[in-house]
Design an enzyme around this catalytic site. Structure first.
Site, PDB file in Angstrom:
ATOM      1  N   TYR A 127      43.207  50.841  82.260  1.00 32.23           N
ATOM      2  CA  TYR A 127      44.028  51.381  83.443  1.00 32.23           C
ATOM      3  C   TYR A 127      44.711  50.897  84.249  1.00 32.23           C
ATOM      4  CZ  TYR A 127      42.577  56.077  81.400  1.00 32.23           C
ATOM      5  OH  TYR A 127      42.323  57.320  80.141  1.00 32.23           O
TER       6      TYR A 127
ATOM      7  N   ASP B 294      45.712  63.344  82.849  1.00 27.54           N
ATOM      8  CA  ASP B 294      46.538  64.599  83.062  1.00 27.54           C
ATOM      9  C   ASP B 294      47.760  64.964  82.953  1.00 27.54           C
ATOM     10  OD1 ASP B 294      46.644  66.037  85.453  1.00 27.54           O
ATOM     11  OD2 ASP B 294      46.136  65.390  86.696  1.00 27.54           O
TER      12      ASP B 294
END
Length: 368
Positions: A170, A100
């Site tokens: 992540y 993103d």
């Protein structure tokens, strides 16, 4: 190339953000994914092409996400432009994981097919460049300073950066404390002014690890056919905040103990206690009552949440972090987390964590 709305929020996973004209990564074994992989391999068989696997790191603050967008700066767009300048012809970058706007990457991976054409004799195909040459040349054309190629490997035409990825990791950084966030940490972490209960957050992680229906942890625009995912790891750990500079107390302790010049680095690297970190507080942390002197800032405590899985749902990681933060502040209990998971409802979870604290840490493949 697919265009996406820069104001929307793509996912921090192989499923960036659902576009009206793009497909997201589906569950393992979906026929649509198998067909797409076969098509990608078939297109890559042109003689003279060399496929390179490229690892790249970037600060996501000034990128409008990773995927190509018209009139917006993106990771793929910048990389394709750098390769174009290097080889003199356009290329197509295929990312392993989409991110993103505002999301960072310690190591994202892509593949690119390059045909080396002689500049002196147009049309003559030359032997492929060595990976080290590709890395150096592409970095030369990445002039903005917030993106860099860190590794390049030559791979077969059948190797696909997205479909061959076995696992994605992540990291999410939270900086805790009432002090204003340092300029050096701006847009690099989620600043939480309240204290967080680390133990409760760790207990909540145990509820979420494993194979579950994560319908409560995906955004409303998620296009994945199945909400089931296997979360191999979800953990919270307190770490040394960065950038880290040893205090005068730590420097004096290091000298008085007769330790070598690399001892502090080795302790940090191995996770051993160092100075005031040994009692669970960072040097000069927000909980310390010590007067550090004029102009010396108190440091925030730093928690890192790690999420590891083959793939994630649309906004899954940031929704997980939002729930864990709420557990840390006491707004939710561990029992509430079980209730949210079992609700299987998009509206059940806490507000989503901001993009700025999220880092794509690692994409795992079979040994190359």
């Amino acid at each position: 190339m697919t265009e996406v709305n820069p104001k929307a929020s793509p996912e921090e996973s192989p499923n960036e953000r659902p576009s009206k004209i793009s497909k997201t990564l589906q569950e393992e074994g979906d026929s649509s994914e198998e067909e797409e992989e076969k098509e990608a391999v078939d297109k890559s068989m042109k003689p003279g092409l060399q496929r390179y696997l490229v690892a790249v790191e970037y600060i996501g603050t000034r990128f409008c996400g990773s995927q190509q967008q018209l009139n917006h700066r993106t990771v793929v767009g910048v990389l394709q432009e750098a390769f174009h300048k290097f080889i003199g012809q356009p290329v197509t970058i295929c990312l392993s994981s989409r991110t993103d706007a505002g999301v960072h990457a310690l190591s994202n991976v892509c593949h690119v097919d390059v045909e080396r054409i002689s500049k002196r004799k147009p049309g003559e195909v030359l032997p492929p460049h060595e990976p080290a040459v590709v890395r150096k040349a592409v970095n030369h054309f990445l002039q903005e300073g917030d993106i860099m190629v860190t590794d390049v490997r030559s791979v077969s035409a059948h190797f696909h950066a997205r479909f061959k990825a076995q696992e994605r990791t992540y990291f999410y950084r939270l900086l805790i404390g009432p002090e204003l966030l340092s300029t050096f940490e701006k847009d690099r972490a989620w600043h939480v002014s309240e204290e967080l209960d680390l133990v409760s957050m760790q207990e909540a992680c145990k509820v979420l690890v494993g194979h579950h229906d994560f319908s409560s942890f995906r955004a409303s625009g998620c296009q994945a056919k199945s909400p089931f995912r296997t979360l191999e790891e979800l953990s919270v750990l307190e770490v040394v905040s960065t950038p880290y500079f040893p205090s005068i107390t730590e420097r004096e302790q290091n000298s008085s103990n007769g330790e070598g010049p690399h001892s502090f680095h080795n302790k940090c690297k191995t996770g051993l206690p160092t100075g005031s970190i040994s009692n669970g507080f960072l040097a000069g942390g927000s909980n310390s009552g010590t007067d550090l002197g004029f102009g010396i800032r108190r440091r925030h405590r730093c928690y890192v949440i790690t999420a590891r899985s083959r793939s994630f749902l649309y906004h899954q990681v940031r929704l997980l972090v939002g729930v864990l933060k709420s557990v840390g502040t006491g707004d939710l209990t561990v029992s509430d987390v079980e209730r949210i998971l079992n609700a299987r409802s998009i509206t059940a979870a806490s507000p989503m964590a901001p993009a700025c604290g999220l880092y794509l840490g690692h994409v795992k493949y079979e040994p190359l």
